[in-house]
Design a protein around this motif. Sequence first.
Motif, short mmCIF file in Angstrom:
data_model
loop_
_atom_site.label_atom_id
_atom_site.label_comp_id
_atom_site.label_asym_id
_atom_site.label_seq_id
_atom_site.Cartn_x
_atom_site.Cartn_y
_atom_site.Cartn_z
N LEU A 91 0.80 -1.07 -0.01
CA LEU A 91 0.18 0.57 -0.17
C LEU A 91 1.11 1.04 0.24
CD1 LEU A 91 -2.62 1.29 0.21
CD2 LEU A 91 -2.50 1.39 2.76
N GLN A 92 2.20 1.43 0.87
CA GLN A 92 2.70 2.29 0.57
C GLN A 92 3.60 2.71 -0.64
OE1 GLN A 92 6.07 1.46 3.42
NE2 GLN A 92 4.65 1.96 5.19
N GLY A 98 1.95 4.41 -7.32
CA GLY A 98 1.05 3.80 -8.21
C GLY A 98 1.23 2.21 -8.52
N LYS A 99 2.54 1.87 -7.75
CA LYS A 99 2.66 -0.05 -8.15
C LYS A 99 3.20 -0.26 -7.76
CE LYS A 99 7.01 1.51 -11.13
NZ LYS A 99 7.63 1.62 -12.22
N VAL A 100 2.70 -2.20 -7.23
CA VAL A 100 3.99 -2.75 -6.02
C VAL A 100 5.04 -2.63 -7.05
CG1 VAL A 100 4.83 -4.64 -4.83
CG2 VAL A 100 2.18 -3.61 -5.58
N SER A 101 6.67 -2.05 -5.62
CA SER A 101 8.28 -1.98 -6.18
C SER A 101 8.39 -3.33 -6.72
CB SER A 101 8.84 -1.25 -4.83
OG SER A 101 8.81 -2.57 -3.65
N ASP A 102 9.67 -3.46 -6.95
CA ASP A 102 9.54 -5.00 -7.37
C ASP A 102 10.06 -5.45 -5.95
OD1 ASP A 102 9.02 -5.12 -10.09
OD2 ASP A 102 10.47 -4.47 -10.79
N VAL A 103 11.14 -4.41 -5.94
CA VAL A 103 11.65 -5.24 -4.58
C VAL A 103 10.72 -5.90 -3.15
CG1 VAL A 103 13.31 -4.11 -2.31
CG2 VAL A 103 13.92 -3.11 -4.68
N CYS A 104 9.90 -4.88 -2.95
CA CYS A 104 8.31 -5.59 -2.12
C CYS A 104 8.33 -7.13 -2.94
CB CYS A 104 7.43 -4.91 -1.56
SG CYS A 104 7.85 -3.05 -0.65
N PHE A 105 7.92 -6.92 -3.99
CA PHE A 105 7.67 -8.48 -4.74
C PHE A 105 8.87 -9.87 -4.78
CE2 PHE A 105 6.51 -11.45 -7.95
CZ PHE A 105 4.85 -10.60 -7.86
N ASP A 106 9.38 -8.87 -5.32
CA ASP A 106 10.67 -10.37 -4.45
C ASP A 106 11.16 -10.94 -3.59
OD1 ASP A 106 11.15 -9.15 -6.96
OD2 ASP A 106 12.94 -8.59 -6.95
N SER A 107 10.51 -9.82 -2.61
CA SER A 107 11.07 -10.45 -0.76
C SER A 107 9.36 -11.12 -0.33
CB SER A 107 10.68 -9.25 -0.67
OG SER A 107 11.84 -8.80 -0.41
N PHE A 222 -3.87 -2.67 -3.19
CA PHE A 222 -2.86 -2.83 -4.43
C PHE A 222 -3.19 -3.40 -5.54
CE2 PHE A 222 -2.37 -5.05 -0.85
CZ PHE A 222 -1.62 -6.79 -1.88
N GLU A 223 -2.79 -3.32 -6.26
CA GLU A 223 -2.50 -4.69 -7.60
C GLU A 223 -1.65 -5.38 -8.18
OE1 GLU A 223 -4.90 -2.56 -11.41
OE2 GLU A 223 -6.96 -3.38 -9.75
N PHE A 224 -0.85 -6.32 -8.45
CA PHE A 224 0.19 -6.41 -9.11
C PHE A 224 0.38 -6.11 -10.60
CE2 PHE A 224 -0.40 -10.14 -5.50
CZ PHE A 224 0.72 -8.82 -4.67
N SER A 225 1.57 -6.22 -11.12
CA SER A 225 1.49 -6.15 -13.01
C SER A 225 1.51 -7.16 -12.77
CB SER A 225 3.50 -5.17 -12.72
OG SER A 225 3.67 -5.95 -12.74
N GLU A 226 0.80 -7.28 -14.68
CA GLU A 226 1.24 -8.45 -15.16
C GLU A 226 2.37 -9.04 -14.90
OE1 GLU A 226 0.02 -10.21 -19.55
OE2 GLU A 226 -1.07 -8.50 -18.97
#
Length: 302
Positions: A91-92, A98-107, A222-226
């Motif tokens: 959410l942050q 406006g998007k989920v960072s790759d750093v957080c997503f990779d974690s 939030f939403e994840f990117s494709e």
Amino acid sequence: MDGDTLTIAGKRFEHIKTRERVSIGVFRSEDKTQFLRIGNKKSIAQEIALHKNLIQYGFPVPSIIAEGEYGQEAYYIEQSLGEKHFGDLFLQDYKRTGKVSDVCFDSLMALSKSFAKAQIKTAQDKNDLESLYLGILMPVIQEELPHLWDQALSAYRIAVQKTSQFPFVLSHGDLNPHNIFEHGVIDFGNAHNAPLGYDLVCNVYQEYNFPKTGDYESMRWFEFSERQIEKYFLEIDDFLKSNGMPKLSDFREDFIVLRAIRSTARTGGNTKLRKWRTERFKKILKSYLSGVSIMDVVMNFD
């Protein structure tokens, strides 16, 4: 007991929520380093036993640092995994860029694979269909939405048959970024047995069980990117392939249907969110039973 506070083992805990169905109160210490769960002795004993099994299998869960009795109730205290779960972190990101960072997503990806590795160790020789049926609240759907029962039961049977290539494992039952921290997973209160893959698919798509726009009691954070979703399934597919299992990506819609059943049940009262989920569920069932992809409804219904 002092209002919404409780002092145990020399620490003062503040009430967060109560899990009514099992009569367990959840409290957090004032310094935010520990969580207390307290309730009837049978329910607490069951939770402690489950928690210790999780640790034995290698699930990334918090350590238990104390357990005991308090009056007529029992309790256990577990170490906090931090103040912010991935839902907060995503959410942050979303508010900032406006998007989920790759750093957080990779974690999140790393924790998900660690979780899956532990799940495989719980693989069972026999499919526990009763646990799945009850765990995703099929009886509740029958009671709450009788006009959709025939379609829901048909979709359930198809999804179970298709996902039967995966072994039944111990399932969290509500795995999603709001229950996952950088150092582990919490809230196994809905645990049941399910085909391997149920939790892993729910982890990505649970957020889409909330509306993106409008005025609802709860909204999508939030939403994840494709690209992120495809990366997730690519890595999980590779992991499962290395363990002699089929690609999870080939069964994502079947697991989403099972999760849609669980997410539609017990939404709560005559709320806007319940009406939204019921209409969405109806469209998912119609598409799935017609052999049409459900992904447009899953991602874009509003």
